[in-house]
Write a protein that holds these residues in place. Structure first.
Motif, PDB file in Angstrom:
ATOM      1  N   MET A  47       0.820  -1.192   0.000  1.00 33.34           N
ATOM      2  CA  MET A  47       0.000   0.000   0.000  1.00 33.34           C
ATOM      3  C   MET A  47       0.860   1.250   0.000  1.00 33.34           C
ATOM      4  SD  MET A  47      -3.113   0.681  -0.031  1.00 33.34           S
ATOM      5  CE  MET A  47      -4.459   1.564   0.547  1.00 33.34           C
ATOM      6  N   THR A  48       1.958   1.226   0.740  1.00 36.80           N
ATOM      7  CA  THR A  48       2.853   2.363   0.811  1.00 36.80           C
ATOM      8  C   THR A  48       3.526   2.589  -0.531  1.00 36.80           C
ATOM      9  OG1 THR A  48       3.304   1.650   3.065  1.00 36.80           O
ATOM     10  CG2 THR A  48       4.701   3.368   2.189  1.00 36.80           C
ATOM     11  N   LYS A  49       3.842   1.500  -1.211  1.00 38.38           N
ATOM     12  CA  LYS A  49       4.496   1.615  -2.495  1.00 38.38           C
ATOM     13  C   LYS A  49       3.569   2.289  -3.519  1.00 38.38           C
ATOM     14  CE  LYS A  49       7.087  -1.075  -5.818  1.00 38.38           C
ATOM     15  NZ  LYS A  49       7.583  -2.393  -6.189  1.00 38.38           N
ATOM     16  N   ILE A  50       2.293   1.964  -3.507  1.00 43.76           N
ATOM     17  CA  ILE A  50       1.346   2.543  -4.455  1.00 43.76           C
ATOM     18  C   ILE A  50       1.161   4.033  -4.186  1.00 43.76           C
ATOM     19  CG2 ILE A  50      -1.058   2.517  -5.222  1.00 43.76           C
ATOM     20  CD1 ILE A  50      -1.075  -0.477  -4.721  1.00 43.76           C
ATOM     21  N   SER A  51       1.025   4.423  -2.922  1.00 42.95           N
ATOM     22  CA  SER A  51       0.817   5.833  -2.612  1.00 42.95           C
ATOM     23  C   SER A  51       2.062   6.663  -2.926  1.00 42.95           C
ATOM     24  CB  SER A  51       0.400   6.014  -1.148  1.00 42.95           C
ATOM     25  OG  SER A  51       1.432   5.579  -0.287  1.00 42.95           O
ATOM     26  N   SER A  52       3.252   6.100  -2.686  1.00 39.99           N
ATOM     27  CA  SER A  52       4.471   6.845  -3.004  1.00 39.99           C
ATOM     28  C   SER A  52       4.643   6.957  -4.517  1.00 39.99           C
ATOM     29  CB  SER A  52       5.699   6.206  -2.363  1.00 39.99           C
ATOM     30  OG  SER A  52       5.903   4.903  -2.886  1.00 39.99           O
ATOM     31  N   LEU A  53       4.260   5.932  -5.252  1.00 34.85           N
ATOM     32  CA  LEU A  53       4.322   5.969  -6.699  1.00 34.85           C
ATOM     33  C   LEU A  53       3.332   7.003  -7.245  1.00 34.85           C
ATOM     34  CD1 LEU A  53       5.518   4.767  -9.288  1.00 34.85           C
ATOM     35  CD2 LEU A  53       3.736   3.031  -9.207  1.00 34.85           C
ATOM     36  N   ALA A  54       2.130   7.070  -6.693  1.00 38.19           N
ATOM     37  CA  ALA A  54       1.130   8.038  -7.116  1.00 38.19           C
ATOM     38  C   ALA A  54       1.594   9.460  -6.813  1.00 38.19           C
ATOM     39  CB  ALA A  54      -0.197   7.755  -6.428  1.00 38.19           C
ATOM     40  N   THR A  55       2.224   9.655  -5.671  1.00 38.22           N
ATOM     41  CA  THR A  55       2.733  10.975  -5.293  1.00 38.22           C
ATOM     42  C   THR A  55       3.845  11.402  -6.241  1.00 38.22           C
ATOM     43  OG1 THR A  55       2.194  10.531  -2.990  1.00 38.22           O
ATOM     44  CG2 THR A  55       3.738  12.322  -3.419  1.00 38.22           C
ATOM     45  N   ALA A  56       4.753  10.501  -6.544  1.00 39.32           N
ATOM     46  CA  ALA A  56       5.853  10.807  -7.456  1.00 39.32           C
ATOM     47  C   ALA A  56       5.327  11.142  -8.851  1.00 39.32           C
ATOM     48  CB  ALA A  56       6.825   9.628  -7.515  1.00 39.32           C
ATOM     49  N   THR A  57       4.323  10.422  -9.300  1.00 36.09           N
ATOM     50  CA  THR A  57       3.736  10.684 -10.612  1.00 36.09           C
ATOM     51  C   THR A  57       3.060  12.054 -10.636  1.00 36.09           C
ATOM     52  OG1 THR A  57       3.347   8.312 -10.902  1.00 36.09           O
ATOM     53  CG2 THR A  57       2.132   9.808 -12.342  1.00 36.09           C
ATOM     54  N   ALA A  58       2.329  12.377  -9.580  1.00 36.13           N
ATOM     55  CA  ALA A  58       1.639  13.667  -9.512  1.00 36.13           C
ATOM     56  C   ALA A  58       2.641  14.815  -9.511  1.00 36.13           C
ATOM     57  CB  ALA A  58       0.758  13.727  -8.268  1.00 36.13           C
ATOM     58  N   VAL A  59       3.718  14.680  -8.754  1.00 35.96           N
ATOM     59  CA  VAL A  59       4.739  15.735  -8.703  1.00 35.96           C
ATOM     60  C   VAL A  59       5.408  15.889 -10.059  1.00 35.96           C
ATOM     61  CG1 VAL A  59       6.974  16.349  -7.687  1.00 35.96           C
ATOM     62  CG2 VAL A  59       5.111  15.537  -6.228  1.00 35.96           C
ATOM     63  N   SER A  60       5.723  14.794 -10.707  1.00 31.80           N
ATOM     64  CA  SER A  60       6.386  14.890 -12.019  1.00 31.80           C
ATOM     65  C   SER A  60       5.454  15.514 -13.057  1.00 31.80           C
ATOM     66  CB  SER A  60       6.876  13.512 -12.474  1.00 31.80           C
ATOM     67  OG  SER A  60       5.779  12.654 -12.698  1.00 31.80           O
ATOM     68  N   LEU A  61       4.158  15.214 -12.998  1.00 32.55           N
ATOM     69  CA  LEU A  61       3.218  15.828 -13.933  1.00 32.55           C
ATOM     70  C   LEU A  61       3.106  17.326 -13.692  1.00 32.55           C
ATOM     71  CD1 LEU A  61       0.359  13.185 -14.111  1.00 32.55           C
ATOM     72  CD2 LEU A  61       2.013  13.774 -15.885  1.00 32.55           C
ATOM     73  N   LEU A  62       3.123  17.736 -12.446  1.00 34.22           N
ATOM     74  CA  LEU A  62       3.066  19.161 -12.140  1.00 34.22           C
ATOM     75  C   LEU A  62       4.296  19.891 -12.668  1.00 34.22           C
ATOM     76  CD1 LEU A  62       1.629  19.199  -8.517  1.00 34.22           C
ATOM     77  CD2 LEU A  62       0.517  20.002 -10.592  1.00 34.22           C
ATOM     78  N   LEU A  63       5.461  19.286 -12.493  1.00 36.21           N
ATOM     79  CA  LEU A  63       6.692  19.905 -12.970  1.00 36.21           C
ATOM     80  C   LEU A  63       6.727  19.960 -14.497  1.00 36.21           C
ATOM     81  CD1 LEU A  63       9.276  18.383 -10.487  1.00 36.21           C
ATOM     82  CD2 LEU A  63       8.361  20.705 -10.512  1.00 36.21           C
ATOM     83  N   MET A  64       6.274  18.896 -15.139  1.00 35.38           N
ATOM     84  CA  MET A  64       6.267  18.884 -16.599  1.00 35.38           C
ATOM     85  C   MET A  64       5.256  19.890 -17.147  1.00 35.38           C
ATOM     86  SD  MET A  64       6.659  14.831 -17.498  1.00 35.38           S
ATOM     87  CE  MET A  64       5.819  15.059 -19.032  1.00 35.38           C
ATOM     88  N   GLY A  65       4.127  20.022 -16.490  1.00 30.67           N
ATOM     89  CA  GLY A  65       3.106  20.953 -16.949  1.00 30.67           C
ATOM     90  C   GLY A  65       3.606  22.382 -16.903  1.00 30.67           C
ATOM     91  N   SER A  66       4.302  22.742 -15.852  1.00 30.85           N
ATOM     92  CA  SER A  66       4.810  24.110 -15.763  1.00 30.85           C
ATOM     93  C   SER A  66       5.938  24.342 -16.757  1.00 30.85           C
ATOM     94  CB  SER A  66       5.270  24.422 -14.338  1.00 30.85           C
ATOM     95  OG  SER A  66       6.371  23.593 -13.989  1.00 30.85           O
ATOM     96  N   ALA A  67       6.704  23.320 -17.059  1.00 27.41           N
ATOM     97  CA  ALA A  67       7.774  23.465 -18.046  1.00 27.41           C
ATOM     98  C   ALA A  67       7.194  23.691 -19.440  1.00 27.41           C
ATOM     99  CB  ALA A  67       8.672  22.236 -18.042  1.00 27.41           C
ATOM    100  N   PHE A  68       6.135  22.987 -19.770  1.00 31.69           N
ATOM    101  CA  PHE A  68       5.511  23.166 -21.081  1.00 31.69           C
ATOM    102  C   PHE A  68       4.792  24.502 -21.174  1.00 31.69           C
ATOM    103  CE2 PHE A  68       5.620  18.415 -21.386  1.00 31.69           C
ATOM    104  CZ  PHE A  68       6.456  18.364 -22.473  1.00 31.69           C
TER     105      PHE A  68
END
Length: 92
Positions: A1-22
């Motif tokens: 369960m911890t692995k899924i939530s950390s993976l979801a958090t990492a994905t959300a952060v990377s999408l936010l960073l990519m969105g601002s870069a674009f």
């Protein structure tokens, strides 16, 4: 369960960073004018010059009267039209 939530958090952060870069990228500079763009520009210029007509004394006087009355928009247009017609009838 911890692995899924950390993976979801990492994905959300990377999408936010990519969105601002674009969002901050600039459009590519236009380096070359095509033949059709030049033709369009050349054809518009003479048409715009044809639209300019010298203003008559009656037209200028009617504009001054409309300014004095503080007319704008449709009211001004109607007033100037009637004024110019009256001036044309007086000239006859």
């Amino acid at each position: 369960m911890t692995k899924i939530s950390s993976l979801a958090t990492a994905t959300a952060v990377s999408l936010l960073l990519m969105g601002s870069a674009f969002a901050q990228t600039t459009a590519p500079a236009k380096t070359e004018t095509t033949k059709t763009e030049t033709t369009k520009t050349e054809t518009k210029a003479p048409a715009e010059k044809k639209a300019e007509k010298p203003r008559t004394a009656a037209s200028l006087e009617c504009s001054k009267e409309a300014d004095a009355k503080g007319l704008h928009g449709k009211e001004r247009k109607k007033f100037r039209s009637a004024c110019k017609k009256a001036a044309a009838e007086k000239a006859k």
